[in-house]
Design a protein around this motif. Structure first.
Motif, PDB file in Angstrom:
ATOM      1  N   SER A 256       0.790  -1.099  -0.071  1.00  0.00           N
ATOM      2  CA  SER A 256       0.079   0.293   0.099  1.00  0.00           C
ATOM      3  C   SER A 256       0.872   1.293  -0.002  1.00  0.00           C
ATOM      4  O   SER A 256       2.297   1.171   0.434  1.00  0.00           O
ATOM      5  CB  SER A 256      -1.013  -0.002   1.334  1.00  0.00           C
ATOM      6  N   PHE A 257       0.287   2.338  -0.374  1.00  0.00           N
ATOM      7  CA  PHE A 257       1.093   3.553  -0.516  1.00  0.00           C
ATOM      8  C   PHE A 257       0.269   4.787  -0.279  1.00  0.00           C
ATOM      9  O   PHE A 257      -0.869   5.124  -0.336  1.00  0.00           O
ATOM     10  CB  PHE A 257       1.898   3.591  -1.986  1.00  0.00           C
ATOM     11  N   TYR A 258       1.136   5.899   0.062  1.00  0.00           N
ATOM     12  CA  TYR A 258       0.307   7.308   0.175  1.00  0.00           C
ATOM     13  C   TYR A 258       1.447   8.298  -0.393  1.00  0.00           C
ATOM     14  O   TYR A 258       2.609   8.214   0.035  1.00  0.00           O
ATOM     15  CB  TYR A 258       0.056   7.564   1.605  1.00  0.00           C
ATOM     16  N   GLY A 259       0.989   9.019  -1.256  1.00  0.00           N
ATOM     17  CA  GLY A 259       1.962  10.127  -1.863  1.00  0.00           C
ATOM     18  C   GLY A 259       1.376  10.889  -2.842  1.00  0.00           C
ATOM     19  O   GLY A 259      -0.106  11.263  -2.867  1.00  0.00           O
ATOM     20  N   GLU A 260       2.179  11.585  -3.677  1.00  0.00           N
ATOM     21  CA  GLU A 260       1.633  12.598  -4.404  1.00  0.00           C
ATOM     22  C   GLU A 260       1.469  12.206  -5.995  1.00  0.00           C
ATOM     23  O   GLU A 260       2.582  11.563  -6.409  1.00  0.00           O
ATOM     24  CB  GLU A 260       2.474  13.940  -4.519  1.00  0.00           C
ATOM     25  N   TYR A 261       0.392  12.024  -6.565  1.00  0.00           N
ATOM     26  CA  TYR A 261       0.110  11.614  -7.977  1.00  0.00           C
ATOM     27  C   TYR A 261       0.708  12.459  -8.946  1.00  0.00           C
ATOM     28  O   TYR A 261       0.356  13.763  -8.907  1.00  0.00           O
ATOM     29  CB  TYR A 261      -1.381  11.223  -7.975  1.00  0.00           C
ATOM     30  N   VAL A 262       1.195  12.225 -10.156  1.00  0.00           N
ATOM     31  CA  VAL A 262       1.621  12.908 -11.150  1.00  0.00           C
ATOM     32  C   VAL A 262       1.020  12.102 -12.432  1.00  0.00           C
ATOM     33  O   VAL A 262       1.624  10.902 -12.747  1.00  0.00           O
ATOM     34  CB  VAL A 262       3.185  12.894 -11.215  1.00  0.00           C
ATOM     35  N   TYR A 263       0.232  12.791 -13.068  1.00  0.00           N
ATOM     36  CA  TYR A 263      -0.406  12.111 -14.546  1.00  0.00           C
ATOM     37  C   TYR A 263       0.746  11.741 -15.509  1.00  0.00           C
ATOM     38  O   TYR A 263       1.680  12.575 -15.761  1.00  0.00           O
ATOM     39  CB  TYR A 263      -1.371  13.065 -14.941  1.00  0.00           C
TER      40      TYR A 263
END
Length: 186
Positions: free
Chosen positions: A148-155
């Motif tokens: 699992s993860f949590y972070g900032e998405y970049v398209y």
């Protein structure tokens, strides 16, 4: 009749409900971020129940409804960001490792892990870019390993990437993490 006798049906039912509630909490807590989420990201209104059978002293034919679903890791936030081509959005989710890619050693070193999001149809891949100068390297990156993860998405048109899966030593950016095998890497 002693109400505290462990053979008492009321005590058995209370123990069964307590264990069931604890199981649901453990299952739901697997993908919780260290920061705050917006009300839209934390909504549970669309969650359908899953049934857990045979816990504790319950009869084998009894089931109990809980709020545990494939949505509990909130991959929907990643899917929404991808479909709307949004970047710079905090997301959390979970998936299965497809491949560990070579580290990026230009500037800050980054471990790169390609995953397939869990429970998403059609299938969607995501690249996790984890700064190993600021956080420990994810130990088990074998194909098929869940994380699992949590972070900032970049398209990007391949499914996107997530970075900032670590703490920010300058405290200017919300911290993130990757969790695998019960170990949190942040």
């Amino acid at each position: 009749m002693n109400i505290f006798d462990s053979s008492n049906a009321v005590v058995k039912q209370a123990r069964y409900l307590t264990i069931s509630l604890l199981a649901a909490i453990v299952l739901l807590s697997g993908c919780q971020p260290n920061g705050s989420l917006s009300a839209a990201d934390d909504a549970f209104s669309d969650i359908a129940p899953t049934y857990i059978e045979g816990l504790a002293d319950a009869p084998a034919d009894q089931t109990i409804a809980t709020s545990v679903t494939a949505h509990s890791c909130q991959n929907d936030s990643v899917v929404k960001a991808f479909k709307s081509k949004q970047s710079d959005r905090q997301v959390k989710g979970c998936g299965i490792i497809i491949k560990a890619l070579p580290d990026d050693n230009k500037g800050s070193r980054h471990q790169k892990i390609l995953i397939e999001l869990d429970g998403v149809s059609p299938k969607q891949t995501l690249l996790l870019v984890h700064n190993i100068d600021l956080a420990p390297r994810v130990a088990d990156v074998s194909r098929g390993t869940a994380l699992s993860f949590y972070g900032e998405y970049v398209y990007n048109n391949k499914g996107g990437l997530v970075h900032w899966t670590h703490h920010d030593p300058a405290a200017r950016h919300q911290g993130g993490w990757i969790e695998s095998g019960g170990v949190r890497y942040d």
